[in-house]
Write a protein that holds these residues in place. Structure first.
Motif, PDB file in Angstrom:
ATOM      1  N   ASP A  23       0.855  -1.191   0.000  1.00 42.63           N
ATOM      2  CA  ASP A  23       0.000   0.000   0.000  1.00 42.63           C
ATOM      3  C   ASP A  23       0.887   1.235   0.000  1.00 42.63           C
ATOM      4  N   PHE A  24       1.501   1.503  -1.144  1.00 37.53           N
ATOM      5  CA  PHE A  24       2.471   2.587  -1.275  1.00 37.53           C
ATOM      6  C   PHE A  24       1.901   3.948  -0.882  1.00 37.53           C
ATOM      7  N   GLU A  25       0.628   4.178  -1.187  1.00 32.19           N
ATOM      8  CA  GLU A  25       0.025   5.486  -0.908  1.00 32.19           C
ATOM      9  C   GLU A  25       0.005   5.826   0.581  1.00 32.19           C
ATOM     10  N   ARG A  40       2.412   1.102  -8.505  1.00 31.35           N
ATOM     11  CA  ARG A  40       1.749  -0.162  -8.174  1.00 31.35           C
ATOM     12  C   ARG A  40       2.790  -1.260  -8.063  1.00 31.35           C
ATOM     13  N   PRO A  41       2.578  -2.189  -7.153  1.00 32.32           N
ATOM     14  CA  PRO A  41       3.529  -3.299  -7.023  1.00 32.32           C
ATOM     15  C   PRO A  41       3.282  -4.361  -8.098  1.00 32.32           C
ATOM     16  N   LEU A  47       8.163   3.049 -10.230  1.00 29.67           N
ATOM     17  CA  LEU A  47       7.731   3.678  -8.988  1.00 29.67           C
ATOM     18  C   LEU A  47       8.404   5.026  -8.807  1.00 29.67           C
ATOM     19  N   MET A  48       7.821   5.863  -7.958  1.00 30.81           N
ATOM     20  CA  MET A  48       8.483   7.061  -7.471  1.00 30.81           C
ATOM     21  C   MET A  48       8.616   6.847  -5.972  1.00 30.81           C
ATOM     22  N   PHE A  62      14.072   8.478  -6.110  1.00 32.19           N
ATOM     23  CA  PHE A  62      14.518   7.600  -7.179  1.00 32.19           C
ATOM     24  C   PHE A  62      13.315   6.905  -7.778  1.00 32.19           C
ATOM     25  N   ARG A  63      13.486   6.406  -8.976  1.00 35.37           N
ATOM     26  CA  ARG A  63      12.384   5.839  -9.754  1.00 35.37           C
ATOM     27  C   ARG A  63      12.735   4.421 -10.217  1.00 35.37           C
ATOM     28  N   PRO A  64      12.638   3.471  -9.290  1.00 32.31           N
ATOM     29  CA  PRO A  64      12.970   2.098  -9.651  1.00 32.31           C
ATOM     30  C   PRO A  64      11.840   1.438 -10.446  1.00 32.31           C
ATOM     31  N   THR A  65      12.170   0.321 -11.046  1.00 31.57           N
ATOM     32  CA  THR A  65      11.195  -0.481 -11.784  1.00 31.57           C
ATOM     33  C   THR A  65      10.956  -1.781 -11.034  1.00 31.57           C
TER      34      THR A  65
END
Length: 145
Positions: A23-25, A40-41, A47-48, A62-65
């Motif tokens: 639940d990233f939010e 979203r996972p 992601l941000m 960072f903005r991983p994938t």
């Protein structure tokens, strides 16, 4: 290469742990290290993530994938600063059921030519990992109580 990790046993099942972790939010409500997250996972999703370094309180984005997302079991992403091979991080959360609880291992393997010059960043991240896993345990156990 440099590898760091933190682990904790949460008194709840893997699905309950996953529901908080994915639940990233709501990261801003409980997570002292990854203080903001969007996305979203789901594999392939970018992601941000905003993280706050312990001690300095400096924040970086960072903005991983997302590479792997197996609900209740594994979440893995790869982040990069610049082009591949400069400073890459492979980050994982592994959830393993254990006698009515869940053992959580958070780890990251850093690779690239800048790794030898990023000692303080990696050390502070290791402290942040411990803070994150402790906060995850507290949050899940509060939610499931």
């Amino acid at each position: 290469m440099k590898h760091i990790s933190s682990e904790v046993t949460v008194n709840a099942g893997p699905d309950e742990v996953w529901s908080v972790l994915a639940d990233f939010e709501r990261f801003h409500e409980w997570n002292p290290f990854l203080v903001e997250a969007e996305g979203r996972p789901e594999p392939g999703t970018r992601l941000m993530l905003r993280f706050r370094l312990p001690d300095t309180k400096k924040e970086m984005v960072f903005r991983p994938t997302v590479l792997t997302s197996e609900p209740g079991r594994l979440l893995r992403w790869r982040g990069r600063f610049g082009v591949p091979g400069i400073f890459d991080g492979l980050h994982s959360f592994e959830l393993t059921p254990r006698e009515g609880a869940t053992h959580v291992v958070q780890s990251e393997t850093f690779s690239g030519v800048l790794v030898p010059m990023t000692g303080s960043l990696v050390r502070q991240s290791e402290t942040g990992f411990a803070q994150l896993t402790d906060a995850l345990k507290k949050r899940v156990e509060e939610v499931t109580a």
